[in-house]
Design an enzyme around this catalytic site. Structure first.
Site, PDB file in Angstrom:
ATOM      1  N   CYS A   2      -6.330  -3.046   6.186  1.00  0.00           N
ATOM      2  CA  CYS A   2      -6.185  -4.427   6.632  1.00  0.00           C
ATOM      3  C   CYS A   2      -7.206  -5.297   5.899  1.00  0.00           C
ATOM      4  O   CYS A   2      -8.039  -4.807   5.157  1.00  0.00           O
ATOM      5  CB  CYS A   2      -6.434  -4.522   8.121  1.00  0.00           C
ATOM      6  SG  CYS A   2      -5.612  -3.238   9.062  1.00  0.00           S
ATOM      7  N   ARG A  27      -3.206  -6.014   1.069  1.00  0.00           N
ATOM      8  CA  ARG A  27      -3.695  -4.813   1.743  1.00  0.00           C
ATOM      9  C   ARG A  27      -2.894  -4.485   2.996  1.00  0.00           C
ATOM     10  O   ARG A  27      -2.893  -3.362   3.475  1.00  0.00           O
ATOM     11  CB  ARG A  27      -5.148  -5.019   2.158  1.00  0.00           C
ATOM     12  CG  ARG A  27      -6.054  -4.948   0.987  1.00  0.00           C
ATOM     13  CD  ARG A  27      -7.351  -5.637   1.287  1.00  0.00           C
ATOM     14  NE  ARG A  27      -8.203  -5.495   0.144  1.00  0.00           N
ATOM     15  CZ  ARG A  27      -9.159  -4.577   0.056  1.00  0.00           C
ATOM     16  NH1 ARG A  27      -9.398  -3.763   1.032  1.00  0.00           N
ATOM     17  NH2 ARG A  27      -9.880  -4.500  -1.028  1.00  0.00           N
ATOM     18  N   TRP A  75      -1.883  -3.961   8.547  1.00  0.00           N
ATOM     19  CA  TRP A  75      -0.754  -3.048   8.575  1.00  0.00           C
ATOM     20  C   TRP A  75      -1.022  -2.018   9.632  1.00  0.00           C
ATOM     21  O   TRP A  75      -2.151  -1.558   9.808  1.00  0.00           O
ATOM     22  CB  TRP A  75      -0.364  -2.482   7.230  1.00  0.00           C
ATOM     23  CG  TRP A  75      -1.365  -1.649   6.499  1.00  0.00           C
ATOM     24  CD1 TRP A  75      -2.069  -2.012   5.398  1.00  0.00           C
ATOM     25  CD2 TRP A  75      -1.763  -0.301   6.799  1.00  0.00           C
ATOM     26  NE1 TRP A  75      -2.871  -0.989   5.007  1.00  0.00           N
ATOM     27  CE2 TRP A  75      -2.711   0.069   5.836  1.00  0.00           C
ATOM     28  CE3 TRP A  75      -1.405   0.613   7.781  1.00  0.00           C
ATOM     29  CZ2 TRP A  75      -3.305   1.322   5.823  1.00  0.00           C
ATOM     30  CZ3 TRP A  75      -2.004   1.868   7.773  1.00  0.00           C
ATOM     31  CH2 TRP A  75      -2.936   2.199   6.796  1.00  0.00           C
ATOM     32  N   ASN A  99     -11.177  -3.535  10.902  1.00  0.00           N
ATOM     33  CA  ASN A  99     -10.514  -2.652   9.932  1.00  0.00           C
ATOM     34  C   ASN A  99     -11.019  -1.247  10.170  1.00  0.00           C
ATOM     35  O   ASN A  99     -12.195  -1.061  10.459  1.00  0.00           O
ATOM     36  CB  ASN A  99     -10.910  -3.011   8.490  1.00  0.00           C
ATOM     37  CG  ASN A  99     -10.192  -4.236   8.007  1.00  0.00           C
ATOM     38  OD1 ASN A  99      -9.332  -4.773   8.689  1.00  0.00           O
ATOM     39  ND2 ASN A  99     -10.559  -4.687   6.820  1.00  0.00           N
ATOM     40  N   GLY A 100     -10.157  -0.276   9.989  1.00  0.00           N
ATOM     41  CA  GLY A 100     -10.576   1.113  10.130  1.00  0.00           C
ATOM     42  C   GLY A 100      -9.918   1.753  11.333  1.00  0.00           C
ATOM     43  O   GLY A 100      -8.855   1.297  11.783  1.00  0.00           O
ATOM     44  N   GLU A 478       7.734  12.070 -14.902  1.00  0.00           N
ATOM     45  CA  GLU A 478       6.958  10.881 -14.560  1.00  0.00           C
ATOM     46  C   GLU A 478       5.863  10.628 -15.598  1.00  0.00           C
ATOM     47  O   GLU A 478       5.617   9.484 -15.992  1.00  0.00           O
ATOM     48  CB  GLU A 478       6.373  11.056 -13.146  1.00  0.00           C
ATOM     49  CG  GLU A 478       5.421   9.972 -12.674  1.00  0.00           C
ATOM     50  CD  GLU A 478       6.006   8.568 -12.660  1.00  0.00           C
ATOM     51  OE1 GLU A 478       7.231   8.403 -12.817  1.00  0.00           O
ATOM     52  OE2 GLU A 478       5.224   7.613 -12.510  1.00  0.00           O
ATOM     53  N   LYS A 482       5.606   7.230 -17.723  1.00  0.00           N
ATOM     54  CA  LYS A 482       4.399   6.381 -17.759  1.00  0.00           C
ATOM     55  C   LYS A 482       3.998   6.103 -19.195  1.00  0.00           C
ATOM     56  O   LYS A 482       3.703   4.987 -19.575  1.00  0.00           O
ATOM     57  CB  LYS A 482       3.263   7.131 -17.080  1.00  0.00           C
ATOM     58  CG  LYS A 482       2.615   6.780 -15.827  1.00  0.00           C
ATOM     59  CD  LYS A 482       3.026   5.805 -14.826  1.00  0.00           C
ATOM     60  CE  LYS A 482       4.393   5.242 -14.781  1.00  0.00           C
ATOM     61  NZ  LYS A 482       5.029   5.145 -13.538  1.00  0.00           N
ATOM     62  N   GLU A 485       6.627   3.798 -21.115  1.00  0.00           N
ATOM     63  CA  GLU A 485       6.769   2.395 -20.727  1.00  0.00           C
ATOM     64  C   GLU A 485       5.581   1.526 -21.119  1.00  0.00           C
ATOM     65  O   GLU A 485       5.752   0.327 -21.333  1.00  0.00           O
ATOM     66  CB  GLU A 485       7.125   2.240 -19.239  1.00  0.00           C
ATOM     67  CG  GLU A 485       6.099   2.674 -18.252  1.00  0.00           C
ATOM     68  CD  GLU A 485       6.596   2.583 -16.819  1.00  0.00           C
ATOM     69  OE1 GLU A 485       7.409   1.701 -16.504  1.00  0.00           O
ATOM     70  OE2 GLU A 485       6.156   3.398 -15.998  1.00  0.00           O
ATOM     71  N   HIS A 501      16.497  25.950 -24.995  1.00  0.00           N
ATOM     72  CA  HIS A 501      17.939  25.701 -25.019  1.00  0.00           C
ATOM     73  C   HIS A 501      18.281  24.490 -25.880  1.00  0.00           C
ATOM     74  O   HIS A 501      19.343  23.888 -25.721  1.00  0.00           O
ATOM     75  CB  HIS A 501      18.473  25.535 -23.591  1.00  0.00           C
ATOM     76  CG  HIS A 501      18.279  26.774 -22.777  1.00  0.00           C
ATOM     77  ND1 HIS A 501      19.014  27.926 -22.970  1.00  0.00           N
ATOM     78  CD2 HIS A 501      17.383  27.082 -21.805  1.00  0.00           C
ATOM     79  CE1 HIS A 501      18.597  28.877 -22.141  1.00  0.00           C
ATOM     80  NE2 HIS A 501      17.604  28.380 -21.417  1.00  0.00           N
ATOM     81  N   LYS A 597       8.530  -5.926 -12.589  1.00  0.00           N
ATOM     82  CA  LYS A 597       8.026  -5.135 -11.459  1.00  0.00           C
ATOM     83  C   LYS A 597       9.136  -4.862 -10.445  1.00  0.00           C
ATOM     84  O   LYS A 597       9.145  -3.836  -9.797  1.00  0.00           O
ATOM     85  CB  LYS A 597       6.863  -5.883 -10.803  1.00  0.00           C
ATOM     86  CG  LYS A 597       6.117  -5.078  -9.760  1.00  0.00           C
ATOM     87  CD  LYS A 597       5.354  -3.921 -10.368  1.00  0.00           C
ATOM     88  CE  LYS A 597       4.832  -2.957  -9.341  1.00  0.00           C
ATOM     89  NZ  LYS A 597       4.591  -1.621  -9.883  1.00  0.00           N
TER      90      LYS A 597
HETATM   91  C1  F6R Z   1       7.987   2.757 -13.535  1.00  0.00           C
HETATM   92  C2  F6R Z   1       8.507   1.991 -12.427  1.00  0.00           C
HETATM   93  C3  F6R Z   1       9.969   1.942 -12.258  1.00  0.00           C
HETATM   94  C4  F6R Z   1      10.351   1.817 -10.783  1.00  0.00           C
HETATM   95  C5  F6R Z   1      11.852   1.578 -10.637  1.00  0.00           C
HETATM   96  C6  F6R Z   1      12.266   1.542  -9.187  1.00  0.00           C
HETATM   97  O1  F6R Z   1       6.597   2.738 -13.590  1.00  0.00           O
HETATM   98  O2  F6R Z   1       7.777   1.397 -11.687  1.00  0.00           O
HETATM   99  O3  F6R Z   1      10.594   3.032 -12.842  1.00  0.00           O
HETATM  100  O4  F6R Z   1       9.972   2.999 -10.128  1.00  0.00           O
HETATM  101  O5  F6R Z   1      12.189   0.369 -11.245  1.00  0.00           O
HETATM  102  O6  F6R Z   1      11.576   0.544  -8.519  1.00  0.00           O
HETATM  103  P1  F6R Z   1      11.371   0.567  -6.960  1.00  0.00           P
HETATM  104  O7  F6R Z   1      10.511   1.727  -6.650  1.00  0.00           O
HETATM  105  O8  F6R Z   1      10.722  -0.748  -6.648  1.00  0.00           O
HETATM  106  O9  F6R Z   1      12.728   0.705  -6.338  1.00  0.00           O
END
Ligand code: F6R
Length: 602
Positions: A2, A27, A75, A99-100, A478, A482, A485, A501, A597
């Protein structure tokens, strides 16, 4: 986690609190509230959901004479996100934000109830304000009452308290959760992070654990277990963006470092001493369910794939995982005995949302693992489990992945408990491993500088293969995602056993293989896969607790008691490797080209 803001002075208080809370909103954003005391006037406002709901609710309120004010963005840990559970909590004439976690709140609550105190919320926090009022009516000395109150608290807290009995004073205490005091002339500010008061205060003191005291008309008295303590302030940097990054070069870097902290938030209230529990869902929700289908995209898909092994292995329940954009058009056969799980950091991903709607139309029960409360996917799902990672600003997902994976692991054990597929001893071991996760997620200076040094050898070549087996295969996917991208280098994730294969045809010294070689799972199998690659002259970066002679580069991880601990430790290494390579290449890792994002289009 929080957020807390406090202010003592004659400026307009509502704006100061709301401005500060806005900075802390990432947060926690399931509810927020403010309370102000000016002389004999007490005012408070609370609202569920985003801060803008509180802004709307308090729009006609103004508080610009001398007084004290506290605010909070929450939260939920104890009690659902409702207005009654939102902070500040009110006693008869005092307010508290916290908080906590107060670990002994149940015992304190019982004691207070037996003395006739009525509780309005389900939170642990509310005990603070009632204890304070009880001691204050006995002692008639607010600071002594506050001191006695915090002496009774076990657990972690950062707390502010204001009371009509001392309308010019803010009482504060910190133990295990962050809190600082800001100064601007006679005005005093409090916050759980300095971003909340940048541009307002020019000097700051960061409280240490065990410190408490009070602020009163420009005077701040600080105490610890040894008595009154003098303190020195530091100048507060006025650059908001760099403050938000807490000194890290990129948000992604900060978020990698945050993982060991936010994973604790994910577990809070869910991983108990001898069982896991999920207060967001009733056991009856799982009645009639005999299989699971998980749909997600990108990184979220990888967390699903990794944990699908756990659902089958631990909970003995069939678990299929599908990429949402594929699922939508394959005319899938859906059965009402299948639980449909979506995973999404943003909660707005168009393909995942549409997949969820399809499953709902087919009459399936739905559960989402999401980081954003009130997002479209959360609203659309029957049950939502929030990952509590805090806002993730770097486009490349890191802490969201870690918290999704942890929450799915918790869910797998929860379902295993319901289905009785694990004995007590195994559940205990899972819990022990979960609790150890924050430690393996910690980034040490030694590790980071080693990866920084190594990264300069990996800026060219014709591609990367990340390889692993079992849950380390999705981690390889993954790791490769990372890297590609943010570095724009070509990288693939592959199940190690599949290399021969076909893909092994690419092996030569310019093919970089990042080999995930855990000791707790199929070590000998992956070792022979890596030997095959080495024999074809591929350049190998091995990540393992076991030294590996054929590796060109080697990052040694800790010997672990559980594969998931190796998973999390290797995850951090692959994230840092992607980060360091990309920084060396001069890329903006927070905003990689062509990416967004939140992918709200198909
Ligand atoms: C990669 C990344 C994307 C998301 C994907 C799904 O670093 O962030 O591959 O994972 O676009 O996004 P969400 O999780 O928001 O549904």
């Amino acid at each position: 986690m929080c957020g807390i803001v406090g202010y003592l002075g004659a400026k307009e208080k509502k704006e100061i609190l709301l401005d500060g809370l806005k900075e802390l909103e990432y947060r926690g954003y399931d509810s927020a509230g403010i309370a102000v005391i000016e002389g004999v006037n007490l005012n408070s406002f609370k609202a569920v959901g985003k801060l803008e709901n509180l802004v709307r609710k308090a729009k006609d309120f103004k508080a610009d004479s001398f007084g004290v004010a506290i605010g909070h963005t929450r939260w939920a840990t104890h009690g659902k996100p409702t207005e009654l559970n939102a902070h500040p909590h009110l006693g008869k004439k005092s307010y508290v934000v916290h908080n906590g976690i107060i670990e002994n709140y149940q015992e304190l609550k019982k004691e207070l109830i037996s003395e006739g105190v009525e509780f309005l919320s389900q939170t642990d926090t509310e005990v603070i304000v009632h204890l304070f009022e009880k001691y204050n009516s006995e002692l008639n000395e607010p600071f002594e009452a506050f001191k006695k109150t915090i002496e009774r608290l076990d657990g972690a807290y950062a707390t502010l308290l204001i009371t009509k009995d001392a309308p010019d004073t803010i009482f504060f205490a910190k133990h295990g959760s962050p809190m600082l005091i800001g100064f601007d002339g006679d005005d005093v500010y409090f916050a759980s992070s300095d971003t909340a008061i940048i541009g307002k205060a020019d000097k700051v003191y960061y409280l240490e654990d065990g410190e408490y005291g009070y602020a009163k008309s420009g005077e701040v008295k600080l105490f610890n277990s040894k008595g009154e303590k003098s303190f020195t302030t530091k100048p507060l940097d006025g650059d908001k963006l760099s403050a938000q990054k807490d000194g890290y070069r990129f948000f992604m870097e900060k978020e990698i470092y945050e993982q060991s902290r936010v994973i604790v938030d994910t577990m809070m209230g869910r991983v108990l001493d001898s069982e896991v529990t999920l207060e967001e869902v009733n056991e009856s929700f799982f009645e009639g369910i005999d299989s699971i289908k998980i749909c997600a995209c990108g990184t979220s898909y990888h967390s699903a794939l990794a944990t699908s092994y756990l659902f089958e292995r631990m909970a003995k329940i069939r678990c299929d995982v599908e990429i949402a954009s594929e699922f939508r058009y394959k005319e899938p056969l859906l059965d009402k005995s299948t639980l449909f799980i979506t995973i999404s950091q943003s909660g707005e991903t168009a393909d995942t949302l549409e997949a969820l709607k399809m499953a709902k139309r087919a009459g399936l029960k739905s559960l989402t693992i999401c980081n954003v409360d009130n997002s479209s996917i959360v609203r659309e799902s029957d049950v939502a489990l929030l990952t509590r990672a805090g806002i993730e600003k770097g486009v490349a997902s890191t802490k969201a992945f870690a918290t999704q994976t942890m929450l799915l692991w918790i869910l797998a054990i929860y379902i295993a408990q319901l289905r009785g597929t694990l004995d007590r001893e195994t559940i205990q071991k899972e819990i022990e491993a979960m609790r150890h996760s924050p430690t393996v997620l910690k980034v040490t200076d030694e590790l980071h500088s080693k990866i920084h040094r190594l990264s300069k050898r990996y800026l060219h070549g014709h591609g990367f293969f990340f390889i692993g087996r079992d849950i380390f295969y999705p981690l390889a996917l993954e790791g490769a995602l990372k890297l590609k991208e943010i570095s724009y280098l070509h990288a693939e994730g592959y199940p190690a056993g599949e290399m021969k294969h076909g893909p092994i045809a690419l092996a030569d010294s310019n093919l970089f293989t990042i080999a995930l070689m855990p000791k707790t799972l199929l070590y000998d199998k992956i070792k022979s896969n890596v030997e095959e690659l080495s024999a074809r002259d591929a350049t190998i970066l091995a990540i393992s607790p076991e030294p590996f002679d054929l590796a060109d580069d080697f990052i040694q991880t800790k010997q672990a008691i559980h594969p998931m601990l190796e998973f999390f430790e290797m995850m951090v290494i692959t994230q840092l490797l992607a980060l360091e390579i990309s920084i060396r290449l001069g890329n903006d890792v927070d905003m990689p080209r062509n990416l967004a994002k939140s992918v709200t289009v198909e």
